[in-house]
Scaffold this active site. Structure first.
Site, mmCIF file in Angstrom:
data_model
loop_
_atom_site.group_PDB
_atom_site.id
_atom_site.type_symbol
_atom_site.label_atom_id
_atom_site.label_comp_id
_atom_site.label_asym_id
_atom_site.label_seq_id
_atom_site.Cartn_x
_atom_site.Cartn_y
_atom_site.Cartn_z
ATOM 1 N N LYS A 54 15.475 41.608 -31.338
ATOM 2 C CA LYS A 54 15.515 40.241 -30.191
ATOM 3 C C LYS A 54 14.600 38.993 -30.681
ATOM 4 O O LYS A 54 15.642 37.773 -30.676
ATOM 5 C CB LYS A 54 13.913 40.617 -28.648
ATOM 6 C CG LYS A 54 15.221 41.665 -28.126
ATOM 7 C CD LYS A 54 14.463 42.519 -26.809
ATOM 8 C CE LYS A 54 15.291 43.364 -26.731
ATOM 9 N NZ LYS A 54 14.750 44.080 -25.454
ATOM 10 N N GLN A 98 8.459 44.161 -23.204
ATOM 11 C CA GLN A 98 9.290 44.936 -23.661
ATOM 12 C C GLN A 98 8.955 46.278 -22.782
ATOM 13 O O GLN A 98 7.927 46.379 -22.649
ATOM 14 C CB GLN A 98 9.373 45.028 -25.281
ATOM 15 C CG GLN A 98 10.054 46.484 -25.808
ATOM 16 C CD GLN A 98 11.072 46.168 -25.659
ATOM 17 O OE1 GLN A 98 12.334 45.124 -26.139
ATOM 18 N NE2 GLN A 98 12.013 47.370 -25.522
ATOM 19 N N ASP A 121 15.979 39.247 -18.649
ATOM 20 C CA ASP A 121 16.208 41.128 -18.747
ATOM 21 C C ASP A 121 16.818 40.655 -17.403
ATOM 22 O O ASP A 121 17.454 42.120 -17.405
ATOM 23 C CB ASP A 121 14.755 41.813 -18.635
ATOM 24 C CG ASP A 121 14.910 42.613 -20.518
ATOM 25 O OD1 ASP A 121 16.089 42.797 -20.334
ATOM 26 O OD2 ASP A 121 13.247 43.377 -20.256
#
Ligand code: NAD
Length: 289
Positions: A54, A98, A121
């Protein structure tokens, strides 16, 4: 029939081009690049790889990357105050924590603490709720990426029998909302489904997100189906495989995603797109186009 393989890397590259072009256009209007904070807690090897990918994607697209690394022993209160700090920092557009979180950290509380307009997200109940009501803002990345893959092969959705295997908050459930919104007739299956094969045999569009290698057998696939394999499983010999038996499915399906190189690259691409979308939300009213 031999299935056409849907190349996620190629479709993701198209998304990257759009994002890159838009960031360049923003720069020419005097707008700063989007900024993404990636928060990695602990040393889980898979999480380290995902976060590295990412951050590399940010670098490639000209998105400002703010890497934050915390120890696995970080108390919940400290993690929440870190999120509060990022929430109130006006130079940060997106916050990615994460998952899964190590130890006793409560991921639901962490997700809910992120400001919905920075929730790149797309996991915050506000964003999932907006998707449920057909007014999406920041959409969960993996299901949104699956939709782009399906659109890339000309899928029309309306009235099509779509079956989802797996009902997690991050993939199966929002996937169902995406397909429903697009006009498909959606069946969701999960660990308590009595006859998985019978449901799968009906699927014109099949999306599998479980985390069990080879769970879906090739001879369960409806001839001509489109099969999207979200699963990522590391085998003892180091190979990555999906949840769907690849060879047998290839003989029956019309389209099939590979693992790796199918859904995975799309998840990162949609995260980049969401970060750009979040930056637009944070532009002053006169800059918004
Ligand atoms: P999860 O463990 O949260 O959910 C798994 C789901 O599978 C549950 O709803 C469970 O009920 C269902 N399930 C379990 N056994 C089943 C069975 N025998 N029959 C039918 N359903 C069953 O997992 P998740 O976070 O949704 O991830 C699923 C898989 O997708 C994993 O392999 C994960 O690594 C992968 N994944 C990939 C991406 C990507 O970018 N490609 C993104 C997220 C997750």
């Amino acid at each position: 029939m031999t299935a056409k393989i849907i190349d996620g890397k190629t479709v993701a590259a198209r998304v990257y081009t759009l994002v890159r072009t838009d960031i360049a256009a923003r720069a020419s209007r005097g707008l700063r690049p989007p900024a993404l904070a990636t928060v990695l807690i602990g040393n889980d090897p898979a999480s380290e790889i995902y976060v590295r990918n990412k951050r590399a994607a940010c670098q490639e697209l000209g998105i400002r990357s703010l890497p934050i690394e915390l120890s696995a022993a970080t108390p919940q209160a400290q993690l929440l105050s870190e999120i509060d700090r990022l929430n109130s920092d006006s130079s940060v557009d997106g916050i990615l924590v994460q998952l899964p979180l190590p130890g006793v950290l409560d991921s639901a509380a962490v997700i809910e603490r992120i400001r919905p307009d920075k929730d790149v997200d797309g996991f915050h109940p506000y964003n999932v709720g907006r998707l449920a009501q057909r007014i999406p803002l920041l959409r969960p990345c993996t299901p949104a990426g699956v939709m782009v893959l399906l659109e890339s092969i000309g899928e029309k959705f309306h009235g099509r029998q779509a079956v989802i295997v797996g009902a997690s908050n991050i993939v199966g459930r929002p996937m169902a909302l995406e397909l429903l919104r697009a006009g498909a007739v959606v069946t969701i299956t999960h660990r308590f489904t009595r006859d998985l094969r019978a449901d799968i045999e009906k699927a014109e569009i099949l999306v599998v997100a479980v985390g069990k290698p080879g769970l879906v057998k090739g001879d369960w696939i409806r001839p001509g189906a489109t099969v999207i394999d979200v699963g990522i499983n590391r085998m003892p010999d180091g190979r990555l495989v999906g949840d769907v038996e690849f060879e047998g499915t290839k003989e029956r399906a019309a389209y099939l995603t590979p693992v790796p190189g199918g859904v995975g690259p799309m998840t990162v691409a949609m995260l980049m797109q969401n970060t750009l979308a979040a930056a637009r939300l944070h532009d002053g009213p006169t800059e918004r186009s």
